[in-house]
Design an enzyme around this catalytic site. Structure first.
Site, PDB file in Angstrom:
ATOM      1  N   TYR A  98      -1.695  -0.682  10.396  1.00  0.00           N
ATOM      2  CA  TYR A  98      -1.741  -1.014   8.959  1.00  0.00           C
ATOM      3  C   TYR A  98      -0.457  -0.542   8.285  1.00  0.00           C
ATOM      4  O   TYR A  98       0.186  -1.282   7.536  1.00  0.00           O
ATOM      5  CB  TYR A  98      -2.965  -0.341   8.338  1.00  0.00           C
ATOM      6  N   SER A 149       0.864  -1.188   0.000  1.00  0.00           N
ATOM      7  CA  SER A 149       0.000   0.000   0.000  1.00  0.00           C
ATOM      8  C   SER A 149       0.897   1.233   0.000  1.00  0.00           C
ATOM      9  O   SER A 149       2.084   1.156   0.325  1.00  0.00           O
ATOM     10  CB  SER A 149      -0.843  -0.009   1.283  1.00  0.00           C
ATOM     11  N   LYS A 181       2.584  -2.836   6.438  1.00  0.00           N
ATOM     12  CA  LYS A 181       3.002  -2.696   5.038  1.00  0.00           C
ATOM     13  C   LYS A 181       4.484  -2.289   4.943  1.00  0.00           C
ATOM     14  O   LYS A 181       5.175  -2.714   4.020  1.00  0.00           O
ATOM     15  CB  LYS A 181       2.104  -1.690   4.309  1.00  0.00           C
TER      16      LYS A 181
HETATM   17  N1  NAP Z   1      -8.694  -1.316  -1.404  1.00  0.00           N
HETATM   18  C1  NAP Z   1      -7.757  -0.429  -1.196  1.00  0.00           C
HETATM   19  O1  NAP Z   1      -8.011   0.795  -1.211  1.00  0.00           O
HETATM   20  C2  NAP Z   1      -6.338  -0.887  -0.958  1.00  0.00           C
HETATM   21  C3  NAP Z   1      -5.318   0.070  -1.043  1.00  0.00           C
HETATM   22  C4  NAP Z   1      -4.014  -0.340  -0.834  1.00  0.00           C
HETATM   23  C5  NAP Z   1      -3.723  -1.657  -0.551  1.00  0.00           C
HETATM   24  N2  NAP Z   1      -4.726  -2.567  -0.470  1.00  0.00           N
HETATM   25  C6  NAP Z   1      -4.371  -3.956  -0.146  1.00  0.00           C
HETATM   26  O2  NAP Z   1      -4.955  -4.832  -1.068  1.00  0.00           O
HETATM   27  C7  NAP Z   1      -5.173  -6.101  -0.450  1.00  0.00           C
HETATM   28  C8  NAP Z   1      -6.592  -6.565  -0.733  1.00  0.00           C
HETATM   29  O3  NAP Z   1      -7.471  -5.644  -0.131  1.00  0.00           O
HETATM   30  P1  NAP Z   1      -8.957  -5.348  -0.679  1.00  0.00           P
HETATM   31  O4  NAP Z   1      -9.095  -3.895  -0.739  1.00  0.00           O
HETATM   32  O5  NAP Z   1      -9.265  -6.149  -1.852  1.00  0.00           O
HETATM   33  O6  NAP Z   1      -9.784  -5.843   0.616  1.00  0.00           O
HETATM   34  P2  NAP Z   1     -11.161  -6.654   0.760  1.00  0.00           P
HETATM   35  O7  NAP Z   1     -12.118  -6.281  -0.302  1.00  0.00           O
HETATM   36  O8  NAP Z   1     -11.541  -6.457   2.178  1.00  0.00           O
HETATM   37  O9  NAP Z   1     -10.695  -8.168   0.525  1.00  0.00           O
HETATM   38  C9  NAP Z   1      -9.810  -8.784   1.421  1.00  0.00           C
HETATM   39  C10 NAP Z   1      -9.748 -10.261   1.108  1.00  0.00           C
HETATM   40  O10 NAP Z   1      -8.792 -10.861   2.030  1.00  0.00           O
HETATM   41  C11 NAP Z   1      -9.450 -11.884   2.777  1.00  0.00           C
HETATM   42  N3  NAP Z   1      -8.895 -11.916   4.124  1.00  0.00           N
HETATM   43  C12 NAP Z   1      -8.912 -10.952   5.070  1.00  0.00           C
HETATM   44  N4  NAP Z   1      -8.341 -11.392   6.191  1.00  0.00           N
HETATM   45  C13 NAP Z   1      -7.932 -12.661   5.952  1.00  0.00           C
HETATM   46  C14 NAP Z   1      -7.301 -13.656   6.727  1.00  0.00           C
HETATM   47  N5  NAP Z   1      -6.963 -13.435   7.997  1.00  0.00           N
HETATM   48  N6  NAP Z   1      -7.058 -14.854   6.162  1.00  0.00           N
HETATM   49  C15 NAP Z   1      -7.412 -15.105   4.875  1.00  0.00           C
HETATM   50  N7  NAP Z   1      -8.023 -14.214   4.091  1.00  0.00           N
HETATM   51  C16 NAP Z   1      -8.286 -13.005   4.630  1.00  0.00           C
HETATM   52  C17 NAP Z   1     -10.935 -11.511   2.762  1.00  0.00           C
HETATM   53  O11 NAP Z   1     -11.760 -12.653   2.973  1.00  0.00           O
HETATM   54  P3  NAP Z   1     -12.326 -13.045   4.455  1.00  0.00           P
HETATM   55  O12 NAP Z   1     -12.682 -11.755   5.124  1.00  0.00           O
HETATM   56  O13 NAP Z   1     -13.477 -13.949   4.190  1.00  0.00           O
HETATM   57  O14 NAP Z   1     -11.214 -13.746   5.142  1.00  0.00           O
HETATM   58  C18 NAP Z   1     -11.072 -10.982   1.329  1.00  0.00           C
HETATM   59  O15 NAP Z   1     -11.194 -12.046   0.422  1.00  0.00           O
HETATM   60  C19 NAP Z   1      -4.873  -5.906   1.039  1.00  0.00           C
HETATM   61  O16 NAP Z   1      -3.593  -6.416   1.341  1.00  0.00           O
HETATM   62  C20 NAP Z   1      -4.890  -4.402   1.205  1.00  0.00           C
HETATM   63  O17 NAP Z   1      -4.069  -3.971   2.268  1.00  0.00           O
HETATM   64  C21 NAP Z   1      -6.030  -2.213  -0.671  1.00  0.00           C
END
Ligand code: NAP
Length: 269
Positions: free
Chosen positions: A153, A140, A157
Protein backbone atom coordinates in the site's frame (compact mmCIF):
# COMPACT_ATOMS: atom_id res chain seq x y z
CA UNK A 1 -9.04 31.34 -7.92
CA UNK A 2 -12.02 29.38 -6.61
CA UNK A 3 -14.02 27.45 -9.19
CA UNK A 4 -17.29 25.70 -8.51
CA UNK A 5 -18.46 22.37 -9.82
CA UNK A 6 -21.76 23.43 -11.38
CA UNK A 7 -22.02 21.79 -14.82
CA UNK A 8 -18.44 20.51 -14.62
CA UNK A 9 -17.85 16.90 -15.61
CA UNK A 10 -16.18 15.15 -12.70
CA UNK A 11 -14.98 11.54 -12.79
CA UNK A 12 -14.56 9.79 -9.43
CA UNK A 13 -13.16 6.27 -9.53
CA UNK A 14 -14.50 3.98 -6.80
CA UNK A 15 -17.64 5.95 -5.99
CA UNK A 16 -19.72 3.27 -4.29
CA UNK A 17 -18.21 3.37 -0.80
CA UNK A 18 -16.39 5.59 1.65
CA UNK A 19 -14.68 8.75 0.43
CA UNK A 20 -15.60 8.18 -3.23
CA UNK A 21 -19.28 7.79 -2.40
CA UNK A 22 -19.20 10.98 -0.30
CA UNK A 23 -17.51 12.81 -3.18
CA UNK A 24 -20.24 11.66 -5.59
CA UNK A 25 -23.02 12.83 -3.23
CA UNK A 26 -21.44 16.26 -2.69
CA UNK A 27 -20.61 16.78 -6.36
CA UNK A 28 -24.15 15.96 -7.50
CA UNK A 29 -25.49 18.35 -4.85
CA UNK A 30 -23.20 21.06 -6.28
CA UNK A 31 -24.59 20.55 -9.79
CA UNK A 32 -21.72 18.58 -11.32
CA UNK A 33 -22.13 15.90 -13.96
CA UNK A 34 -20.60 12.86 -12.32
CA UNK A 35 -19.21 9.58 -13.65
CA UNK A 36 -18.13 6.81 -11.34
CA UNK A 37 -17.16 3.15 -11.39
CA UNK A 38 -16.57 0.20 -9.11
CA UNK A 39 -16.36 -3.57 -9.39
CA UNK A 40 -19.66 -4.35 -7.68
CA UNK A 41 -22.69 -4.06 -9.96
CA UNK A 42 -25.26 -4.09 -7.15
CA UNK A 43 -23.65 -1.17 -5.31
CA UNK A 44 -23.50 0.85 -8.54
CA UNK A 45 -27.13 0.02 -9.28
CA UNK A 46 -28.16 1.14 -5.78
CA UNK A 47 -26.25 4.40 -6.23
CA UNK A 48 -27.79 5.07 -9.64
CA UNK A 49 -31.27 4.33 -8.23
CA UNK A 50 -30.81 6.98 -5.55
CA UNK A 51 -30.29 9.63 -8.25
CA UNK A 52 -32.82 8.83 -10.99
CA UNK A 53 -32.95 12.35 -12.40
CA UNK A 54 -29.36 13.50 -11.85
CA UNK A 55 -26.55 13.60 -14.44
CA UNK A 56 -24.84 10.50 -13.08
CA UNK A 57 -23.04 7.90 -15.20
CA UNK A 58 -22.18 4.64 -13.45
CA UNK A 59 -20.40 1.68 -14.96
CA UNK A 60 -18.84 -1.54 -13.73
CA UNK A 61 -15.10 -1.17 -14.20
CA UNK A 62 -12.13 -2.64 -12.39
CA UNK A 63 -9.46 0.07 -12.53
CA UNK A 64 -6.70 -2.53 -12.57
CA UNK A 65 -7.98 -3.55 -16.01
CA UNK A 66 -6.82 -1.16 -18.73
CA UNK A 67 -9.72 -1.97 -21.07
CA UNK A 68 -12.28 -1.35 -18.32
CA UNK A 69 -10.70 2.07 -17.72
CA UNK A 70 -10.69 2.89 -21.42
CA UNK A 71 -14.38 1.98 -21.68
CA UNK A 72 -15.26 3.91 -18.51
CA UNK A 73 -13.52 7.08 -19.67
CA UNK A 74 -14.65 6.87 -23.31
CA UNK A 75 -18.28 6.30 -22.31
CA UNK A 76 -18.08 9.27 -19.94
CA UNK A 77 -16.78 11.53 -22.71
CA UNK A 78 -19.50 10.24 -25.02
CA UNK A 79 -22.20 10.91 -22.45
CA UNK A 80 -21.05 14.30 -21.11
CA UNK A 81 -18.85 15.66 -23.94
CA UNK A 82 -15.54 15.79 -22.05
CA UNK A 83 -13.89 15.68 -18.62
CA UNK A 84 -13.01 18.66 -16.40
CA UNK A 85 -11.87 16.88 -13.25
CA UNK A 86 -10.60 13.33 -12.71
CA UNK A 87 -10.38 12.15 -9.10
CA UNK A 88 -8.38 8.91 -8.95
CA UNK A 89 -9.89 7.65 -5.72
CA UNK A 90 -10.41 3.87 -6.10
CA UNK A 91 -8.05 2.01 -3.84
CA UNK A 92 -7.55 -0.97 -1.59
CA UNK A 93 -5.31 -1.60 1.36
CA UNK A 94 -3.52 -4.65 2.73
CA UNK A 95 -2.38 -6.00 6.04
CA UNK A 96 0.47 -8.44 6.40
CA UNK A 97 4.14 -8.54 7.25
CA UNK A 98 6.31 -8.96 4.17
CA UNK A 99 7.79 -12.23 5.44
CA UNK A 100 4.31 -13.78 5.32
CA UNK A 101 2.77 -11.89 2.42
CA UNK A 102 2.36 -13.26 -1.07
CA UNK A 103 3.89 -11.19 -3.87
CA UNK A 104 0.49 -11.35 -5.61
CA UNK A 105 -0.98 -9.18 -2.83
CA UNK A 106 1.64 -6.48 -3.43
CA UNK A 107 1.05 -6.71 -7.19
CA UNK A 108 -2.74 -6.44 -6.83
CA UNK A 109 -2.50 -3.37 -4.59
CA UNK A 110 -0.08 -1.72 -7.04
CA UNK A 111 -2.32 -2.57 -10.00
CA UNK A 112 -5.38 -0.97 -8.41
CA UNK A 113 -3.87 1.98 -6.53
CA UNK A 114 -1.16 2.96 -9.01
CA UNK A 115 -1.92 1.52 -12.45
CA UNK A 116 -5.64 2.25 -12.01
CA UNK A 117 -4.77 5.95 -11.79
CA UNK A 118 -2.36 5.66 -14.72
CA UNK A 119 -4.96 4.01 -17.00
CA UNK A 120 -7.82 6.39 -16.18
CA UNK A 121 -5.60 9.45 -16.46
CA UNK A 122 -4.07 8.28 -19.75
CA UNK A 123 -7.49 7.91 -21.43
CA UNK A 124 -8.86 11.15 -19.94
CA UNK A 125 -5.75 13.24 -20.56
CA UNK A 126 -6.50 14.79 -23.96
CA UNK A 127 -9.91 15.92 -22.80
CA UNK A 128 -8.51 17.30 -19.53
CA UNK A 129 -5.81 19.22 -21.43
CA UNK A 130 -8.43 20.57 -23.84
CA UNK A 131 -10.53 21.80 -20.91
CA UNK A 132 -7.57 22.96 -18.79
CA UNK A 133 -8.92 20.67 -16.12
CA UNK A 134 -7.72 18.98 -12.94
CA UNK A 135 -6.18 15.60 -12.13
CA UNK A 136 -6.36 14.45 -8.50
CA UNK A 137 -4.80 11.44 -6.82
CA UNK A 138 -6.25 10.25 -3.53
CA UNK A 139 -3.03 9.23 -1.83
CA UNK A 140 -2.34 8.68 1.87
CA UNK A 141 0.05 9.52 4.68
CA UNK A 142 1.51 6.14 3.60
CA UNK A 143 2.68 7.98 0.47
CA UNK A 144 5.08 9.99 2.65
CA UNK A 145 5.94 7.44 5.33
CA UNK A 146 6.09 3.68 4.75
CA UNK A 147 3.78 1.86 7.15
CA UNK A 148 4.50 -1.63 8.52
CA UNK A 149 2.05 -4.33 7.47
CA UNK A 150 1.12 -2.13 4.52
CA UNK A 151 4.31 -2.22 2.47
CA UNK A 152 2.52 -2.69 -0.87
CA UNK A 153 0.00 0.00 0.00
CA UNK A 154 2.80 2.41 0.95
CA UNK A 155 4.67 1.59 -2.27
CA UNK A 156 1.54 2.25 -4.34
CA UNK A 157 1.00 5.67 -2.76
CA UNK A 158 4.69 6.68 -3.05
CA UNK A 159 4.48 5.66 -6.73
CA UNK A 160 1.25 7.61 -7.22
CA UNK A 161 2.74 10.79 -5.77
CA UNK A 162 6.00 10.57 -7.73
CA UNK A 163 4.09 9.95 -10.94
CA UNK A 164 1.69 12.84 -10.31
CA UNK A 165 4.58 15.17 -9.49
CA UNK A 166 6.21 14.34 -12.83
CA UNK A 167 2.87 14.84 -14.58
CA UNK A 168 2.36 18.22 -12.89
CA UNK A 169 5.70 19.39 -14.25
CA UNK A 170 4.98 18.00 -17.73
CA UNK A 171 1.62 19.78 -17.83
CA UNK A 172 2.64 23.02 -16.15
CA UNK A 173 2.30 25.06 -19.34
CA UNK A 174 -0.96 23.40 -20.43
CA UNK A 175 -3.08 24.95 -17.71
CA UNK A 176 -3.80 21.56 -16.14
CA UNK A 177 -3.89 21.43 -12.36
CA UNK A 178 -2.40 18.28 -10.80
CA UNK A 179 -2.67 17.58 -7.08
CA UNK A 180 -2.85 14.80 -4.54
CA UNK A 181 -4.70 14.57 -1.27
CA UNK A 182 -3.73 12.54 1.77
CA UNK A 183 -6.62 11.62 4.04
CA UNK A 184 -5.68 10.52 7.54
CA UNK A 185 -7.62 7.65 9.10
CA UNK A 186 -11.14 8.09 7.71
CA UNK A 187 -14.19 6.00 8.47
CA UNK A 188 -14.90 3.81 5.41
CA UNK A 189 -14.90 0.24 4.14
CA UNK A 190 -11.16 0.25 3.37
CA UNK A 191 -10.00 -1.78 6.36
CA UNK A 192 -12.78 -4.36 5.91
CA UNK A 193 -11.85 -4.74 2.25
CA UNK A 194 -8.07 -4.79 2.91
CA UNK A 195 -6.25 -7.88 1.69
CA UNK A 196 -4.65 -10.21 4.21
CA UNK A 197 -1.21 -11.72 3.63
CA UNK A 198 -2.93 -14.47 1.60
CA UNK A 199 -5.03 -12.12 -0.49
CA UNK A 200 -8.36 -12.68 1.31
CA UNK A 201 -10.50 -9.75 2.44
CA UNK A 202 -9.69 -8.87 6.05
CA UNK A 203 -13.42 -8.58 6.84
CA UNK A 204 -12.94 -6.45 9.96
CA UNK A 205 -11.39 -3.18 11.02
CA UNK A 206 -8.67 -2.96 13.67
CA UNK A 207 -9.62 0.72 14.21
CA UNK A 208 -12.59 2.25 16.02
CA UNK A 209 -14.22 3.46 12.81
CA UNK A 210 -16.72 5.69 14.66
CA UNK A 211 -13.88 7.77 16.12
CA UNK A 212 -12.25 8.51 12.75
CA UNK A 213 -12.88 11.46 10.43
CA UNK A 214 -16.10 10.86 8.49
CA UNK A 215 -15.92 10.22 4.75
CA UNK A 216 -18.23 13.24 4.22
CA UNK A 217 -15.87 15.59 6.08
CA UNK A 218 -12.92 14.18 4.17
CA UNK A 219 -14.75 14.68 0.84
CA UNK A 220 -15.62 18.28 1.76
CA UNK A 221 -11.93 19.02 2.38
CA UNK A 222 -10.97 17.37 -0.91
CA UNK A 223 -13.47 19.40 -2.94
CA UNK A 224 -12.38 22.64 -1.27
CA UNK A 225 -8.73 21.84 -2.06
CA UNK A 226 -9.63 21.21 -5.72
CA UNK A 227 -11.54 24.50 -5.88
CA UNK A 228 -8.59 26.33 -4.29
CA UNK A 229 -6.13 24.61 -6.67
CA UNK A 230 -3.92 23.36 -3.82
CA UNK A 231 -0.75 21.42 -4.69
CA UNK A 232 -1.41 18.87 -1.96
CA UNK A 233 -3.73 18.39 0.97
CA UNK A 234 -2.80 16.53 4.13
CA UNK A 235 -5.68 15.83 6.50
CA UNK A 236 -5.80 15.08 10.24
CA UNK A 237 -3.41 16.27 12.91
CA UNK A 238 -1.83 12.81 13.22
CA UNK A 239 -1.20 12.83 9.47
CA UNK A 240 0.47 16.23 9.57
CA UNK A 241 2.56 15.27 12.62
CA UNK A 242 3.68 12.02 10.98
CA UNK A 243 4.89 13.82 7.84
CA UNK A 244 6.67 16.52 9.88
CA UNK A 245 8.35 13.86 12.04
CA UNK A 246 9.37 11.83 9.00
CA UNK A 247 10.94 14.86 7.32
CA UNK A 248 12.92 16.22 10.26
CA UNK A 249 13.32 13.28 12.68
CA UNK A 250 13.15 10.08 10.57
CA UNK A 251 14.79 7.89 13.24
CA UNK A 252 12.24 8.97 15.82
CA UNK A 253 9.47 8.43 13.26
CA UNK A 254 10.66 4.81 12.85
CA UNK A 255 10.32 4.26 16.61
CA UNK A 256 6.92 5.97 16.94
CA UNK A 257 5.42 4.18 13.94
CA UNK A 258 6.71 0.85 15.24
CA UNK A 259 5.18 1.61 18.66
CA UNK A 260 1.81 2.51 17.10
CA UNK A 261 1.52 -0.63 14.98
CA UNK A 262 3.19 -3.32 17.14
CA UNK A 263 2.68 -4.80 20.60
CA UNK A 264 4.94 -7.52 22.01
CA UNK A 265 6.51 -7.96 18.57
CA UNK A 266 3.12 -8.54 16.91
CA UNK A 267 1.37 -6.33 14.36
CA UNK A 268 -1.77 -5.10 16.15
CA UNK A 269 -3.26 -2.64 13.65
N1 NAP B 1 -10.18 5.51 4.67
C1 NAP B 1 -8.96 5.84 5.02
O1 NAP B 1 -8.60 5.79 6.21
C2 NAP B 1 -7.99 6.32 3.96
C3 NAP B 1 -6.82 6.95 4.39
C4 NAP B 1 -5.92 7.39 3.43
C5 NAP B 1 -6.18 7.22 2.09
N2 NAP B 1 -7.33 6.61 1.70
C6 NAP B 1 -7.55 6.43 0.25
O2 NAP B 1 -8.83 6.90 -0.10
C7 NAP B 1 -9.29 6.19 -1.24
C8 NAP B 1 -10.71 5.70 -1.00
O3 NAP B 1 -10.67 4.79 0.08
P1 NAP B 1 -11.91 4.54 1.08
O4 NAP B 1 -11.37 4.60 2.43
O5 NAP B 1 -13.06 5.37 0.72
O6 NAP B 1 -12.17 2.99 0.74
P2 NAP B 1 -13.52 2.14 0.58
O7 NAP B 1 -14.56 2.60 1.52
O8 NAP B 1 -13.07 0.73 0.65
O9 NAP B 1 -13.98 2.49 -0.91
C9 NAP B 1 -13.18 2.12 -2.00
C10 NAP B 1 -13.96 2.35 -3.28
O10 NAP B 1 -13.09 1.99 -4.39
C11 NAP B 1 -13.72 0.97 -5.16
N3 NAP B 1 -12.70 0.07 -5.68
C12 NAP B 1 -11.82 -0.70 -5.00
N4 NAP B 1 -11.08 -1.42 -5.84
C13 NAP B 1 -11.47 -1.07 -7.10
C14 NAP B 1 -11.09 -1.48 -8.39
N5 NAP B 1 -10.15 -2.40 -8.58
N6 NAP B 1 -11.73 -0.93 -9.45
C15 NAP B 1 -12.70 -0.01 -9.27
N7 NAP B 1 -13.12 0.42 -8.08
C16 NAP B 1 -12.51 -0.12 -7.00
C17 NAP B 1 -14.68 0.26 -4.19
O11 NAP B 1 -15.73 -0.39 -4.89
P3 NAP B 1 -15.66 -1.98 -5.28
O12 NAP B 1 -15.02 -2.67 -4.12
O13 NAP B 1 -17.07 -2.36 -5.54
O14 NAP B 1 -14.83 -2.05 -6.50
C18 NAP B 1 -15.20 1.46 -3.39
O15 NAP B 1 -16.20 2.13 -4.11
C19 NAP B 1 -8.29 5.05 -1.48
O16 NAP B 1 -7.42 5.40 -2.54
C20 NAP B 1 -7.53 4.98 -0.18
O17 NAP B 1 -6.22 4.49 -0.35
C21 NAP B 1 -8.24 6.15 2.60
Amino acid sequence: MTQNFSNKVVVVTGGTDGIGRALVDLLLAEGAKVATCGRNHDKLYALQSEYPSYPLHTIVADVSNENDCRHFIESTIKMFGGIDVLINNAGISMRGLMKDTSVDVIRKVMEINFFGAVYCTKYALNSIIERKGTIVGVSSIAGYRGLPGRSGYSASKFALQGWLEALRTELSEDGVHVMWVCPGFTSSNIRNAALTHQGEQQGESPMEEGKLMSAETCAQHILKAIKDKKRTLVLTRTGKQTIFMQKFFPGLADKLVRKFYFKDGKLIK
